[in-house]
Motif scaffolding. Sequence first.
Motif, PDB file in Angstrom:
ATOM      1  N   ASP A   1      -3.411  11.547   3.672  1.00  0.00           N
ATOM      2  CA  ASP A   1      -2.476  12.642   3.821  1.00  0.00           C
ATOM      3  C   ASP A   1      -1.054  12.223   3.462  1.00  0.00           C
ATOM      4  O   ASP A   1      -0.319  12.960   2.802  1.00  0.00           O
ATOM      5  CB  ASP A   1      -2.537  13.117   5.287  1.00  0.00           C
ATOM      6  N   ILE A   2      -0.646  11.057   3.882  1.00  0.00           N
ATOM      7  CA  ILE A   2       0.751  10.639   3.674  1.00  0.00           C
ATOM      8  C   ILE A   2       0.946   9.846   2.378  1.00  0.00           C
ATOM      9  O   ILE A   2       2.060   9.717   1.882  1.00  0.00           O
ATOM     10  CB  ILE A   2       1.261   9.772   4.851  1.00  0.00           C
ATOM     11  N   LEU A   3      -0.132   9.300   1.849  1.00  0.00           N
ATOM     12  CA  LEU A   3      -0.040   8.359   0.727  1.00  0.00           C
ATOM     13  C   LEU A   3       0.804   8.866  -0.441  1.00  0.00           C
ATOM     14  O   LEU A   3       1.654   8.120  -0.959  1.00  0.00           O
ATOM     15  CB  LEU A   3      -1.460   7.980   0.274  1.00  0.00           C
ATOM     16  N   PRO A   4       0.615  10.121  -0.884  1.00  0.00           N
ATOM     17  CA  PRO A   4       1.365  10.577  -2.066  1.00  0.00           C
ATOM     18  C   PRO A   4       2.881  10.541  -1.892  1.00  0.00           C
ATOM     19  O   PRO A   4       3.618  10.519  -2.873  1.00  0.00           O
ATOM     20  CB  PRO A   4       0.864  12.012  -2.270  1.00  0.00           C
ATOM     21  N   ARG A   5       3.338  10.542  -0.646  1.00  0.00           N
ATOM     22  CA  ARG A   5       4.786  10.540  -0.409  1.00  0.00           C
ATOM     23  C   ARG A   5       5.403   9.142  -0.356  1.00  0.00           C
ATOM     24  O   ARG A   5       6.617   8.993  -0.303  1.00  0.00           O
ATOM     25  CB  ARG A   5       5.065  11.203   0.959  1.00  0.00           C
ATOM     26  N   CYS A   6       4.560   8.120  -0.315  1.00  0.00           N
ATOM     27  CA  CYS A   6       5.064   6.767   0.001  1.00  0.00           C
ATOM     28  C   CYS A   6       5.583   6.013  -1.232  1.00  0.00           C
ATOM     29  O   CYS A   6       4.924   5.977  -2.274  1.00  0.00           O
ATOM     30  CB  CYS A   6       3.953   5.933   0.632  1.00  0.00           C
ATOM     31  N   ASP A   7       6.742   5.382  -1.073  1.00  0.00           N
ATOM     32  CA  ASP A   7       7.253   4.458  -2.085  1.00  0.00           C
ATOM     33  C   ASP A   7       6.735   3.047  -1.844  1.00  0.00           C
ATOM     34  O   ASP A   7       6.621   2.245  -2.775  1.00  0.00           O
ATOM     35  CB  ASP A   7       8.785   4.453  -2.048  1.00  0.00           C
ATOM     36  N   VAL A   8       6.470   2.770  -0.587  1.00  0.00           N
ATOM     37  CA  VAL A   8       6.003   1.437  -0.200  1.00  0.00           C
ATOM     38  C   VAL A   8       4.909   1.590   0.841  1.00  0.00           C
ATOM     39  O   VAL A   8       5.026   2.428   1.754  1.00  0.00           O
ATOM     40  CB  VAL A   8       7.148   0.581   0.419  1.00  0.00           C
ATOM     41  N   VAL A   9       3.852   0.797   0.715  1.00  0.00           N
ATOM     42  CA  VAL A   9       2.810   0.750   1.742  1.00  0.00           C
ATOM     43  C   VAL A   9       2.677  -0.704   2.202  1.00  0.00           C
ATOM     44  O   VAL A   9       2.388  -1.590   1.398  1.00  0.00           O
ATOM     45  CB  VAL A   9       1.455   1.271   1.217  1.00  0.00           C
ATOM     46  N   ASN A  10       2.931  -0.931   3.485  1.00  0.00           N
ATOM     47  CA  ASN A  10       2.848  -2.276   4.050  1.00  0.00           C
ATOM     48  C   ASN A  10       1.603  -2.336   4.926  1.00  0.00           C
ATOM     49  O   ASN A  10       1.532  -1.679   5.975  1.00  0.00           O
ATOM     50  CB  ASN A  10       4.116  -2.569   4.864  1.00  0.00           C
ATOM     51  N   LEU A  11       0.610  -3.097   4.483  1.00  0.00           N
ATOM     52  CA  LEU A  11      -0.705  -3.109   5.125  1.00  0.00           C
ATOM     53  C   LEU A  11      -0.764  -4.222   6.162  1.00  0.00           C
ATOM     54  O   LEU A  11      -0.917  -5.398   5.806  1.00  0.00           O
ATOM     55  CB  LEU A  11      -1.784  -3.310   4.060  1.00  0.00           C
ATOM     56  N   LEU A  12      -0.652  -3.861   7.423  1.00  0.00           N
ATOM     57  CA  LEU A  12      -0.695  -4.866   8.486  1.00  0.00           C
ATOM     58  C   LEU A  12      -2.069  -5.497   8.534  1.00  0.00           C
ATOM     59  O   LEU A  12      -3.083  -4.851   8.265  1.00  0.00           O
ATOM     60  CB  LEU A  12      -0.354  -4.219   9.827  1.00  0.00           C
ATOM     61  N   ARG A  13      -2.077  -6.767   8.896  1.00  0.00           N
ATOM     62  CA  ARG A  13      -3.345  -7.479   8.946  1.00  0.00           C
ATOM     63  C   ARG A  13      -4.152  -7.055  10.168  1.00  0.00           C
ATOM     64  O   ARG A  13      -3.610  -6.913  11.267  1.00  0.00           O
ATOM     65  CB  ARG A  13      -3.080  -8.984   9.030  1.00  0.00           C
ATOM     66  N   VAL A  14      -5.458  -6.855   9.977  1.00  0.00           N
ATOM     67  CA  VAL A  14      -6.344  -6.653  11.118  1.00  0.00           C
ATOM     68  C   VAL A  14      -6.525  -8.013  11.776  1.00  0.00           C
ATOM     69  O   VAL A  14      -7.034  -8.950  11.158  1.00  0.00           O
ATOM     70  CB  VAL A  14      -7.699  -6.062  10.688  1.00  0.00           C
ATOM     71  N   GLN A  15      -6.057  -8.128  12.991  1.00  0.00           N
ATOM     72  CA  GLN A  15      -6.052  -9.432  13.658  1.00  0.00           C
ATOM     73  C   GLN A  15      -7.330  -9.607  14.460  1.00  0.00           C
ATOM     74  O   GLN A  15      -7.343  -9.472  15.678  1.00  0.00           O
ATOM     75  CB  GLN A  15      -4.800  -9.555  14.531  1.00  0.00           C
ATOM     76  N   PHE A  16      -8.396  -9.923  13.728  1.00  0.00           N
ATOM     77  CA  PHE A  16      -9.697 -10.074  14.372  1.00  0.00           C
ATOM     78  C   PHE A  16      -9.625 -11.048  15.542  1.00  0.00           C
ATOM     79  O   PHE A  16     -10.261 -10.858  16.569  1.00  0.00           O
ATOM     80  CB  PHE A  16     -10.730 -10.567  13.354  1.00  0.00           C
ATOM     81  N   GLU A  17      -8.809 -12.109  15.394  1.00  0.00           N
ATOM     82  CA  GLU A  17      -8.769 -13.143  16.424  1.00  0.00           C
ATOM     83  C   GLU A  17      -8.039 -12.672  17.681  1.00  0.00           C
ATOM     84  O   GLU A  17      -8.112 -13.315  18.717  1.00  0.00           O
ATOM     85  CB  GLU A  17      -8.151 -14.433  15.875  1.00  0.00           C
ATOM     86  N   ARG A  18      -7.325 -11.540  17.620  1.00  0.00           N
ATOM     87  CA  ARG A  18      -6.623 -11.052  18.805  1.00  0.00           C
ATOM     88  C   ARG A  18      -7.300  -9.858  19.449  1.00  0.00           C
ATOM     89  O   ARG A  18      -7.008  -9.508  20.585  1.00  0.00           O
ATOM     90  CB  ARG A  18      -5.213 -10.592  18.427  1.00  0.00           C
ATOM     91  N   GLN A  19      -8.125  -9.195  18.686  1.00  0.00           N
ATOM     92  CA  GLN A  19      -8.741  -7.957  19.128  1.00  0.00           C
ATOM     93  C   GLN A  19      -9.717  -8.258  20.259  1.00  0.00           C
ATOM     94  O   GLN A  19     -10.818  -8.715  20.046  1.00  0.00           O
ATOM     95  CB  GLN A  19      -9.503  -7.345  17.936  1.00  0.00           C
TER      96      GLN A  19
END
Lengths: 306, 306, 306
Positions: free
Chosen positions: B209-227
């Motif tokens: 939904d929001i992707l078309p509006r974005c100039d930048v996408v910062n993909l946070l890491r899935v922290q398997f070791e903390r979950q």
Amino acid sequence: MKHLLGLNPLSAADITALLDRAETYVGVGVGDVPKRDDLKGKLIVTLFFEPSTRTKISFQLAARRLGGDVQDFSPGGSSTSKGETFIDTVRNIEAMGIDAVIVRHTSSGAPEMLTRHLQKHVSVINAGDGSHEHPTQGLLDILTIRQRKGTIAGLTVALVGDILHSRVARSNIHGLTKLGAKVIVCGPPTLVPPEVRQFGVEVADDLDDILPRCDVVNLLRVQFERQRSAFFPSVGEYAHLFGMNGGRMKRAKSDVLILAPGPINRGVEITPDVADGPNSAILAQVENGLAVRMAVLATTAGGGRG
Amino acid sequence: MKHLLGLNPLSAADITALLDRAETYVGVGVGDVPKRDDLKGKLIVTLFFEPSTRTKISFQLAARRLGGDVQDFSPGGSSTSKGETFIDTVRNIEAMGIDAVIVRHTSSGAPEMLTRHLQKHVSVINAGDGSHEHPTQGLLDILTIRQRKGTIAGLTVALVGDILHSRVARSNIHGLTKLGAKVIVCGPPTLVPPEVRQFGVEVADDLDDILPRCDVVNLLRVQFERQRSAFFPSVGEYAHLFGMNGGRMKRAKSDVLILAPGPINRGVEITPDVADGPNSAILAQVENGLAVRMAVLATTAGGGRG
Amino acid sequence: MKHLLGLNPLSAADITALLDRAETYVGVGVGDVPKRDDLKGKLIVTLFFEPSTRTKISFQLAARRLGGDVQDFSPGGSSTSKGETFIDTVRNIEAMGIDAVIVRHTSSGAPEMLTRHLQKHVSVINAGDGSHEHPTQGLLDILTIRQRKGTIAGLTVALVGDILHSRVARSNIHGLTKLGAKVIVCGPPTLVPPEVRQFGVEVADDLDDILPRCDVVNLLRVQFERQRSAFFPSVGEYAHLFGMNGGRMKRAKSDVLILAPGPINRGVEITPDVADGPNSAILAQVENGLAVRMAVLATTAGGGRG
């Protein structure tokens, strides 16, 4: 002086020379005080078979502040786990071209053994061997006392706690008595070996009894991680009988000097108000540790005066 | 600036000054570009209570490329396991004569607490505290965006993933909004805390939904070791809903900038074609990390301009 | 020479050039011999995915004695445990601005794979990959032989032990045969792969049978920590059949040269009297290891003559 294996083999003059030299190194390499080059071109190796980040780093910083190159060879599940002997490990390190090895080992006498297997030019410095000696800790304690009290001769110094397992206690006993202090060792009877009397120390088991006479109280750390059997009934009882706290400070001389080799257990051998109070020299000990180790390295590996 | 505890306490001018200074350090000490001496004679300590080889080394290289001396004090089963308090550990390190401590800790606020217990001249730099802030990661993300987009003001930046546990998200939010960007946080509702709206960000749970509006996408890491608990049903579903892949790239702006703080989980938050594609700035982030950390160290511990 | 992946890809002239250069580095940085600056301004990274303190430190000392800056990136439960791929790890390290990476990996071919993913200017040096090659160990063995025997051509060299799993054996075979030595591999039939004959070596399973013909005996280490299945019945039987001891020394040539890549298992592949005897060059190997690694680093990353 080629090696430093303990304070017991040293004369009072040897010890005083090291302390005097250490005084000249206090603060070297810190803030705007430049480093020195006493160890320029020398490779100093740390080889710790027991974990001790702090003492190891103190030695490493000391060597670097004298211009030395430092390499840590402490095993972390490497060659020693591959079945190699201690002597083979050190000979291999030596073959890489080193000038001094700073060794900590669980076995009393390991540093002395090294001096018989290494080439003549390699200095061996004992950073703690079993329950034998920890000479640089002894020197930094004594240096701190001398700075605060002006002298060692004639002082009454109590070493409180686990004397039996403590190489820190042994190095303190040898260094302090050689310089003319009266040493009282005080702890639970299970933790004070009777043989210690041969070194000319007084043995006590009631801290409150001896406290009013003491100029210095050095509170040995309760080594929870080493205590395999129950030498004392409980931590609470230990703190009650041998811990330094505000109440005991009132019964001590007003200028009593409090030392603790750290890392301290707050609330066990010392309460926070005492550790952080005006009589405590705990952080001065750390700073002096660097100066003492610089003096030892310069004297042994630097081809120096000492 | 004496300390760097987070981006939230900084003004837009503070942040811009750090970014501008970082630009001057890009590439310093690499290839034929000589090192500098902003930190000559300074001892910089790293003290990481959480493992992170990469961030620690980035800080260490940054300090050395400015001529500083570096010593790692990160515990590895040493004094901290001997029962010593955090504050005692740091005071002991300080007593060895240091100029700055770079600290990572599991507890939010630990770096700030240090500033109240250390001597005035020692700088504290936060390398990540709990789920609070990771300011140098925020700065390096923002520097990378500014290099690629020319400015921050007016951009729309999406932070995607686990906002709840992410100190990287918090530092990005504070830094980006102060510099005038519009920030959208997007993730599974269980991982996006409603309070985040107080910082003026838009909250979304549908990336498409929001992707078309974005100039930048910062993909946070899935922290398997903390979950510890199950905040999302499965890795597959996460990748399907919030992972960046070739299909989503087609629905994004053609010049969308893709960031990821790494280490990346290929096929989870990002597919290999996107990570290695022309819109990705992942490796530029690493390079900028060094420049940003040099700027922070020079500004805080170097007695610099910033 | 940009990379060093093995001795197999090298010509006899390449190998001889490295050995000649190594000769010029013996003792550099030791005692009063000053360091050099072949690697001044270069950042050399060690990246060991298998533990080996000794080889890693040998490389690090070699780099520092040539004026290089050294950074260890070897994982210790850090990013690699966070799910990152090998290539991503190395690309991230590369992005910090490095000149050479010294890699040890459990997978044969990992260093070669790196050369295809890194930027052109970064040198890759193989410090041991799976059971493929360990070229600097091969070079230091050969250098030691050349120093003691004057030449390699025409010598008969036995490699004794676990040929199957040994990258040291492979690098020795390639280097020695290229320089004109006759190589005999000798070990339990389960540990000597028949394919090895393709490299022009003689295969034997009776050490006593070949011993009188040997100028050099290189005793491979029994790698207890790698032995997953039972390739030989017992340690005692191995020592009896393939261990070098005083009795066997009497049946060997009087000037036979004894090598062992270490760390040695005393009483298994070699008895103490042989290891410490006049025919042993075990400690010379360690010293030559530094010289060889300096030559390799200077030739690959130093833009040198090699």
